[in-house]
Design a protein around this motif. Sequence first.
Motif, PDB file in Angstrom:
ATOM      1  N   VAL A 120       0.861  -1.179   0.000  1.00 33.74           N
ATOM      2  CA  VAL A 120       0.000   0.000   0.000  1.00 33.74           C
ATOM      3  C   VAL A 120       0.901   1.234   0.000  1.00 33.74           C
ATOM      4  CG1 VAL A 120      -1.789   1.264   1.241  1.00 33.74           C
ATOM      5  CG2 VAL A 120      -1.796  -1.250   1.242  1.00 33.74           C
ATOM      6  N   GLN A 121       0.594   2.190  -0.865  1.00 42.30           N
ATOM      7  CA  GLN A 121       1.340   3.438  -0.933  1.00 42.30           C
ATOM      8  C   GLN A 121       0.365   4.606  -1.020  1.00 42.30           C
ATOM      9  OE1 GLN A 121       4.453   3.613  -0.490  1.00 42.30           O
ATOM     10  NE2 GLN A 121       5.301   1.618  -1.031  1.00 42.30           N
ATOM     11  N   ALA A 122       0.807   5.769  -0.580  1.00 39.67           N
ATOM     12  CA  ALA A 122      -0.025   6.960  -0.688  1.00 39.67           C
ATOM     13  C   ALA A 122      -0.237   7.310  -2.154  1.00 39.67           C
ATOM     14  CB  ALA A 122       0.632   8.130   0.043  1.00 39.67           C
ATOM     15  N   ASP A 123      -1.420   7.824  -2.463  1.00 39.79           N
ATOM     16  CA  ASP A 123      -1.720   8.298  -3.814  1.00 39.79           C
ATOM     17  C   ASP A 123      -0.841   9.517  -4.092  1.00 39.79           C
ATOM     18  OD1 ASP A 123      -2.776   9.386  -6.134  1.00 39.79           O
ATOM     19  OD2 ASP A 123      -4.846   8.907  -5.601  1.00 39.79           O
ATOM     20  N   GLU A 124       0.019   9.409  -5.103  1.00 42.05           N
ATOM     21  CA  GLU A 124       0.948  10.501  -5.386  1.00 42.05           C
ATOM     22  C   GLU A 124       0.229  11.797  -5.719  1.00 42.05           C
ATOM     23  OE1 GLU A 124       3.619   9.255  -8.404  1.00 42.05           O
ATOM     24  OE2 GLU A 124       4.572   7.700  -7.175  1.00 42.05           O
ATOM     25  N   ARG A 125      -1.011  11.684  -6.194  1.00 42.97           N
ATOM     26  CA  ARG A 125      -1.775  12.898  -6.522  1.00 42.97           C
ATOM     27  C   ARG A 125      -2.331  13.576  -5.272  1.00 42.97           C
ATOM     28  NH1 ARG A 125      -5.371   9.534 -10.678  1.00 42.97           N
ATOM     29  NH2 ARG A 125      -5.378   8.308  -8.762  1.00 42.97           N
ATOM     30  N   GLN A 126      -2.255  12.879  -4.128  1.00 41.36           N
ATOM     31  CA  GLN A 126      -2.746  13.426  -2.862  1.00 41.36           C
ATOM     32  C   GLN A 126      -1.597  13.775  -1.916  1.00 41.36           C
ATOM     33  OE1 GLN A 126      -6.084  13.956  -2.323  1.00 41.36           O
ATOM     34  NE2 GLN A 126      -6.380  13.265  -4.440  1.00 41.36           N
ATOM     35  N   LYS A 250      -7.598   8.356  -0.214  1.00 40.69           N
ATOM     36  CA  LYS A 250      -7.406   7.471  -1.366  1.00 40.69           C
ATOM     37  C   LYS A 250      -5.953   6.999  -1.343  1.00 40.69           C
ATOM     38  CE  LYS A 250     -10.807   9.277  -4.656  1.00 40.69           C
ATOM     39  NZ  LYS A 250     -10.991   9.883  -6.006  1.00 40.69           N
ATOM     40  N   VAL A 251      -5.764   5.694  -1.591  1.00 39.55           N
ATOM     41  CA  VAL A 251      -4.404   5.149  -1.614  1.00 39.55           C
ATOM     42  C   VAL A 251      -4.241   4.273  -2.853  1.00 39.55           C
ATOM     43  CG1 VAL A 251      -4.056   5.215   0.875  1.00 39.55           C
ATOM     44  CG2 VAL A 251      -5.095   3.190  -0.173  1.00 39.55           C
ATOM     45  N   TRP A 252      -2.992   3.945  -3.111  1.00 38.43           N
ATOM     46  CA  TRP A 252      -2.666   2.997  -4.176  1.00 38.43           C
ATOM     47  C   TRP A 252      -2.162   1.704  -3.553  1.00 38.43           C
ATOM     48  CZ3 TRP A 252       0.846   6.602  -7.621  1.00 38.43           C
ATOM     49  CH2 TRP A 252       0.036   7.549  -8.256  1.00 38.43           C
ATOM     50  N   VAL A 253      -2.490   0.595  -4.203  1.00 35.75           N
ATOM     51  CA  VAL A 253      -1.825  -0.670  -3.902  1.00 35.75           C
ATOM     52  C   VAL A 253      -0.986  -0.993  -5.132  1.00 35.75           C
ATOM     53  CG1 VAL A 253      -2.073  -3.076  -3.229  1.00 35.75           C
ATOM     54  CG2 VAL A 253      -3.772  -1.403  -2.486  1.00 35.75           C
ATOM     55  N   LEU A 254       0.329  -0.992  -4.958  1.00 34.84           N
ATOM     56  CA  LEU A 254       1.262  -1.208  -6.064  1.00 34.84           C
ATOM     57  C   LEU A 254       1.785  -2.637  -6.017  1.00 34.84           C
ATOM     58  CD1 LEU A 254       3.294   2.141  -5.979  1.00 34.84           C
ATOM     59  CD2 LEU A 254       1.298   1.564  -7.371  1.00 34.84           C
ATOM     60  N   PHE A 255       1.445  -3.428  -7.049  1.00 36.81           N
ATOM     61  CA  PHE A 255       1.854  -4.829  -7.120  1.00 36.81           C
ATOM     62  C   PHE A 255       3.057  -4.976  -8.044  1.00 36.81           C
ATOM     63  CE2 PHE A 255      -2.612  -5.179  -5.871  1.00 36.81           C
ATOM     64  CZ  PHE A 255      -2.533  -6.098  -4.839  1.00 36.81           C
ATOM     65  N   GLY A 285     -10.481  -4.918  -6.841  1.00 32.61           N
ATOM     66  CA  GLY A 285     -10.239  -3.680  -7.558  1.00 32.61           C
ATOM     67  C   GLY A 285      -9.852  -3.957  -8.989  1.00 32.61           C
ATOM     68  N   LYS A 286      -9.511  -2.900  -9.699  1.00 30.27           N
ATOM     69  CA  LYS A 286      -9.090  -3.018 -11.091  1.00 30.27           C
ATOM     70  C   LYS A 286      -7.711  -2.399 -11.258  1.00 30.27           C
ATOM     71  CE  LYS A 286     -13.485  -3.201 -13.595  1.00 30.27           C
ATOM     72  NZ  LYS A 286     -14.292  -2.586 -14.678  1.00 30.27           N
ATOM     73  N   VAL A 287      -6.932  -3.001 -12.158  1.00 28.33           N
ATOM     74  CA  VAL A 287      -5.622  -2.443 -12.492  1.00 28.33           C
ATOM     75  C   VAL A 287      -5.855  -1.191 -13.341  1.00 28.33           C
ATOM     76  CG1 VAL A 287      -3.438  -2.827 -13.685  1.00 28.33           C
ATOM     77  CG2 VAL A 287      -4.518  -4.701 -12.420  1.00 28.33           C
ATOM     78  N   ALA A 301       7.826  -4.484 -13.006  1.00 26.88           N
ATOM     79  CA  ALA A 301       7.040  -3.285 -13.281  1.00 26.88           C
ATOM     80  C   ALA A 301       5.946  -3.210 -12.221  1.00 26.88           C
ATOM     81  CB  ALA A 301       6.437  -3.340 -14.682  1.00 26.88           C
ATOM     82  N   LYS A 302       5.442  -2.013 -11.967  1.00 27.50           N
ATOM     83  CA  LYS A 302       4.403  -1.835 -10.952  1.00 27.50           C
ATOM     84  C   LYS A 302       3.031  -1.779 -11.613  1.00 27.50           C
ATOM     85  CE  LYS A 302       7.226  -1.255  -7.365  1.00 27.50           C
ATOM     86  NZ  LYS A 302       7.251  -2.163  -6.211  1.00 27.50           N
ATOM     87  N   ALA A 303       2.087  -2.553 -11.069  1.00 33.81           N
ATOM     88  CA  ALA A 303       0.680  -2.483 -11.482  1.00 33.81           C
ATOM     89  C   ALA A 303      -0.098  -1.788 -10.371  1.00 33.81           C
ATOM     90  CB  ALA A 303       0.124  -3.880 -11.741  1.00 33.81           C
ATOM     91  N   ARG A 304      -0.832  -0.730 -10.732  1.00 31.02           N
ATOM     92  CA  ARG A 304      -1.482   0.113  -9.729  1.00 31.02           C
ATOM     93  C   ARG A 304      -2.968  -0.220  -9.603  1.00 31.02           C
ATOM     94  NH1 ARG A 304      -1.879   6.099 -11.516  1.00 31.02           N
ATOM     95  NH2 ARG A 304       0.407   5.898 -11.534  1.00 31.02           N
ATOM     96  N   VAL A 305      -3.414  -0.321  -8.363  1.00 26.73           N
ATOM     97  CA  VAL A 305      -4.834  -0.443  -8.043  1.00 26.73           C
ATOM     98  C   VAL A 305      -5.203   0.727  -7.144  1.00 26.73           C
ATOM     99  CG1 VAL A 305      -6.626  -1.862  -6.983  1.00 26.73           C
ATOM    100  CG2 VAL A 305      -4.744  -2.958  -8.231  1.00 26.73           C
TER     101      VAL A 305
END
Length: 755
Positions: A120-126, A250-255, A285-287, A301-305
């Motif tokens: 889990v990572q913070a949403d870079e846009r936030q 809002k957060v990102w899950v980066l796989f 969720g969706k990629v 590579a990172k896939a973002r959800v």
Amino acid sequence: MKNITKTILVAVSTLLIGLLIGWLIFGNSNDTNNAEHDHSAAAVGVETVWTCSMHPQIRQNEAGDCPICGMDLIPLEEDAGNLDPNAISMSPTAMQLANVRTLIVGTNAANKSVRLTGKVQADERQLFTQSSHIPGRVEKLNVNFTGDYVNKGQVIAYVYSPELVTAQEELLEAEKIKEKQPALFSAAKEKLKNWKLTDAQVEKVVTSKKTITEFPIVANVSGYVTKKMVNLGDYLKAGQPIYEIANLSKVWVLFDVYESDLQWVKKGNEISYTVKSLPGKTFTGKVTYIDPTIDPKTRVAKARVEVANKDLALKPEMFATGQIKSSQDGKDATLTVPKSAVMWTGKRSVVYVMNQSSEGVSFMMREVTLGPELGEEYVIESGLEAGEEIAVNGTFSIDAAAQLAGKPSMMNPAGGAVMTGHNHGGSSGQMAEMKVEVQKTAIDPQAKDALKPIYTHYLKLKDALVASNFDQAKEAANMLKKSVNNVNMALFKGDAHNTWMALSDNFKSSLEHTNHWSDIEAIRTAFIPISNTLISLTKAFNPNREKIYVQYCPMAANNTGASWISMEEQIRNPYFGDAMLTCGNVEEELAGSAKATPAESDKPKPKSPKTSAMGNIGNTHIHIDYSSPSVRGRVIWGGLVAYDKVWSSGAHKATTIDFSNDVTINNTKVPAGKYGFFTIPGKDQWTIILSKDWDMHLADDYTQANDLLRFKVKPTKLNEPVESLKYEVIPSNDKSGVIKLSWSDLSVSFKVINN
């Protein structure tokens, strides 16, 4: 007496009656024997098939010698029937003991479940940076630790600003003369507003006649403080960051997606995942995004959800495990086989196909091309068809039986007898290792003369391979074989005799099948052990008066490298011909047997500078030739010489760089091929050019239209010869690397990505 006579008469009568009955029953036995003889004769009239015990693929209609090994042919056993000579037959009992199981190949949907791990990572846009809009000293901090929550509009710090105090005093002075100079008064007010003071704050200064000494810093956004960047008493510049604030609603899950799984993970894929710190709960969720590049260190590579996180249950750096069920694009059904059916050698993948006939069950090795991995199955791109039956268990037992029978097998695709102490050829890999450890041994001049034809025909063979001329190469190989056979072994005495016998055996093994070579690559494969043997012969007997160069190409023999002999220093590669004519370097110089004059032998021999470099980045071979520079003590770059402001000198040629595959340099795609690499000097910086024209005369032929890439660098003045330059091809990983140029303690590197 009467009784004795009576007994004799009965016995004689019985004997006569027995003879009569025997004649009646077996009287026609001669006719029967004749009939049987005639039948046997008819059987003999059936055409006999002859084969070789060492090479069962050979079948002829008459007796003779094996065309491969020369052994006497033997009749083909009747139980061989019409089975393919390359097939291995197995009885039901043997299959049961080997636990052989088979499966009919069919088509299935190419679906795969991909397991991914991530965080889990913070949403870079936030993510926001809260900065100070005024310069000054921090007098008070209302937010003193990371993790604290701030609201938009909240005062988070107070700053004392001498510049702002001065601006207020200017406003108060302007207020006194505002009737006479209203414009000055308005300008003073605007100056304060530019410091982000509100109208109310400006009016308060005017009405109170007092300056504000501590100015509040107000939060621009709401969120959690993730980083505190100043302390009480620090001096700030205008715009200097104070805090970093993250909105975690809002957060990102980066796989992490490995290269092998990228084809299965697409934007829009549904993914279900769990978070270790939240057991029993499954998220979906969706990629929404996939990185366009691969991290060179982790190879992922990172896939973002993107996830709504209103309850703040998901916190940055939590570990997550996800699963995507995906299918191949554009393929509804594909040919698939279990992994246990495939035998993989690293370069080849094979399966055993079962055939049933009146003679029984047999298995034939078949090479296949593998597609993507589907868990416990492989997709088959080519080599099999739906409906064929293959072995899915016991494949190693079948392969072992094939090897023992001399049939094509995983490690010996050409077939042939098992090596039991008598070598009848062997594979190219075995032949490539035919090297004899030798010691320098003196031989008579007559023996040296006897060896000269070997060198003559070897060099003709080498030149034919350089020219990729199959007919000339085959003819030269046959002449080389003949010249080896014509050497009189009686000319070699003592240790020399034993050495020659070992070397001649190697020559004969390498040249055994010259009449059966069908293409230039077969000759090049045999040329490897031939060259190794001739190098050993040269080191042992030194029969030549001239200097001999041992040259080496790292790309030959499937990137394992191979050597050859040449009478000239220039590289002309026999393993690739025109495709990579100059790939290689001089590995060793073998001095000739001609005696040097005393004056020559006393002279120290200067060491030749290195003038080429080569290496592999991934599967791309890079060869650099920078042999042109010869002027000392000049301003140089990249192996190129310049005289002050003149960018080229007389007959100088560009450094050349040869790429065997397409690459990318500085985000520019460079197709496979050879390029010129040179410089145009300037006053303060030089322009380095990669040109499509690699064979130009720099002074006369250069045209900017052929430029592919340009770089800017600073020149340097060397206090050492140009020959001290050194190029290197340095791989970073299996995808990228650098081309490095260095001299003295200076160096320049260019990143190369293998496409």
